[in-house]
Design a protein around this motif. Sequence first.
Motif, short mmCIF file in Angstrom:
data_model
loop_
_atom_site.label_atom_id
_atom_site.label_comp_id
_atom_site.label_asym_id
_atom_site.label_seq_id
_atom_site.Cartn_x
_atom_site.Cartn_y
_atom_site.Cartn_z
N SER A 162 0.83 -1.20 0.00
CA SER A 162 0.00 0.00 0.00
C SER A 162 0.86 1.25 0.00
O SER A 162 2.04 1.24 0.34
CB SER A 162 -0.92 0.00 1.22
N ARG A 163 0.24 2.36 -0.40
CA ARG A 163 0.86 3.69 -0.45
C ARG A 163 2.02 3.77 -1.44
O ARG A 163 3.02 4.41 -1.19
CB ARG A 163 1.29 4.13 0.94
N PHE A 164 1.84 3.10 -2.55
CA PHE A 164 2.70 3.26 -3.71
C PHE A 164 1.81 3.44 -4.93
O PHE A 164 0.65 3.04 -4.93
CB PHE A 164 3.62 2.05 -3.92
N VAL A 165 2.35 4.04 -5.99
CA VAL A 165 1.58 4.24 -7.20
C VAL A 165 2.48 4.02 -8.41
O VAL A 165 3.69 4.26 -8.36
CB VAL A 165 0.96 5.66 -7.24
N LEU A 166 1.89 3.53 -9.48
CA LEU A 166 2.57 3.38 -10.76
C LEU A 166 1.92 4.35 -11.74
O LEU A 166 0.70 4.28 -11.98
CB LEU A 166 2.45 1.93 -11.25
N LEU A 167 2.69 5.28 -12.26
CA LEU A 167 2.17 6.26 -13.21
C LEU A 167 2.53 5.85 -14.64
O LEU A 167 3.64 5.38 -14.89
CB LEU A 167 2.74 7.65 -12.92
N ARG A 168 1.60 6.08 -15.55
CA ARG A 168 1.82 5.72 -16.95
C ARG A 168 1.38 6.86 -17.87
O ARG A 168 0.57 7.71 -17.50
CB ARG A 168 1.00 4.48 -17.34
N GLY A 169 1.91 6.81 -19.08
CA GLY A 169 1.41 7.65 -20.15
C GLY A 169 1.33 9.12 -19.82
O GLY A 169 2.28 9.74 -19.35
N ALA A 170 0.16 9.71 -20.09
CA ALA A 170 -0.01 11.15 -19.95
C ALA A 170 0.23 11.62 -18.52
O ALA A 170 0.85 12.67 -18.30
CB ALA A 170 -1.42 11.54 -20.39
N VAL A 171 -0.24 10.87 -17.54
CA VAL A 171 -0.08 11.28 -16.14
C VAL A 171 1.40 11.29 -15.76
O VAL A 171 1.88 12.22 -15.11
CB VAL A 171 -0.90 10.37 -15.21
N ALA A 172 2.13 10.26 -16.19
CA ALA A 172 3.56 10.22 -15.92
C ALA A 172 4.28 11.38 -16.59
O ALA A 172 5.21 11.98 -16.04
CB ALA A 172 4.15 8.88 -16.38
#
Length: 429
Positions: A162-172
């Motif tokens: 928990s309390r981790f995120v994976l960002l992809r594409g436009a958001v990254a």
Amino acid sequence: MHDIRAIRENPQAFDAAMARRGLSGVSSEILAIDEARRAKITAAETAQADRNAASKDVGAAKARGDNAEFDRLRALVADKKDEIARLEDEARVEDERLRDILLGLPNLPYPDVPDGRDETENVEVHKWGEVPTFDFAPKEHYDIAGVKPGMDFETAAKLSGSRFVLLRGAVARVHRALAQMMLDIHTTEHGLTETMTPVLVRDEAMVGTNQLPKFAEDSYQTREGMWLIPTSEVTLTNTVRDSFVDADRLPIRMTAHTQCFRSEAGSAGKDTAGMLRQHQFEKVEMVTICTPETSEDEHARMRGCAEAILERLGLAYRTVVLCTGDMGFGARRTYDIEVWLPGQDTYREISSVSTCGDFQARRMNARVRDADGKPQFVHTLNGSGLAVGRCLIAVLENGQTEDGGVILPEGLHPWLGGKTRIAPDGRLA
């Protein structure tokens, strides 16, 4: 850390300042330990003088054939040697006790810091921008349709918990552009020197910026004993540790974009949804090393640097001065800059800008010579310029549209290759 001489000279003033931090009668224990320590040191010095005198007389007794006196003096020399070693060990124990207590005490607030128990008693000192209005109920960042494809908490949980995120594409891409924008503005317009620092440090670096010993549970430590930095304040500030800084170099103004790591041990149950409070996050940090005479101007300047980023992005914010009960351990005064988040219908902290006086410099032994050549401790300041993830949240929530897209701030467009929005399907357009 605190100056023991200042506590000796005016314990009442020290106790009064500590009382504003919620601690009472602190000086009595400190001064008792200090008195015992100094008594041991004085006794050791007296014993050393006696030993030196007896050592001189040993030769004279032998020369005149006074064997009894020779044996007595030789025994006295041996006894004094043991006594000196014992007293020095006892003084060292008292010194460590004193250091441990001083390391565990927070900084003294400046007189103009408002008294208060918690964040409800912070005082607003500045407000900028218009809080946006919507013809629909605004969503939190993670519920915006165009954001969902690029903000993956489930996969991150599989990888790390928990309390981790994976960002992809436009958001990254927007996240990266925000960090780049901050660095470029701070270096080209605000005069800060870009610095790339390690994210693993030794104990002494964490002690220097007051993460240790008190806040060990809030940070991550490797099996080899190294610490993952909770902020590059640690590395940037410690660049002057154990040194005399050339006065001509001051002020030293630095900025760094790094990964940061916090266990969030004291925040169970807080902000568990979305990416507002993460174990791993990115921050563009600002640190200033300066003379005591210029630290007040530097504090105002650093606050302005952080506020300027939000204004360039067109994000409404307010600045508050923290009360004594809400202020961080190492600060003498802190400004929190809070950005408006429509999804929560409130302002949330995006930067803390603190002046620490000589508190950290004493822990680091970082000094400068004044105009008369007298050594004095430097002053240190730090502030977020800004927290990148929280800035991303603010951009997404303030720019959201009813169809699930996001209109990106005009001030960010140059760092996005001319792209201006996130489409409802998650594409950067």
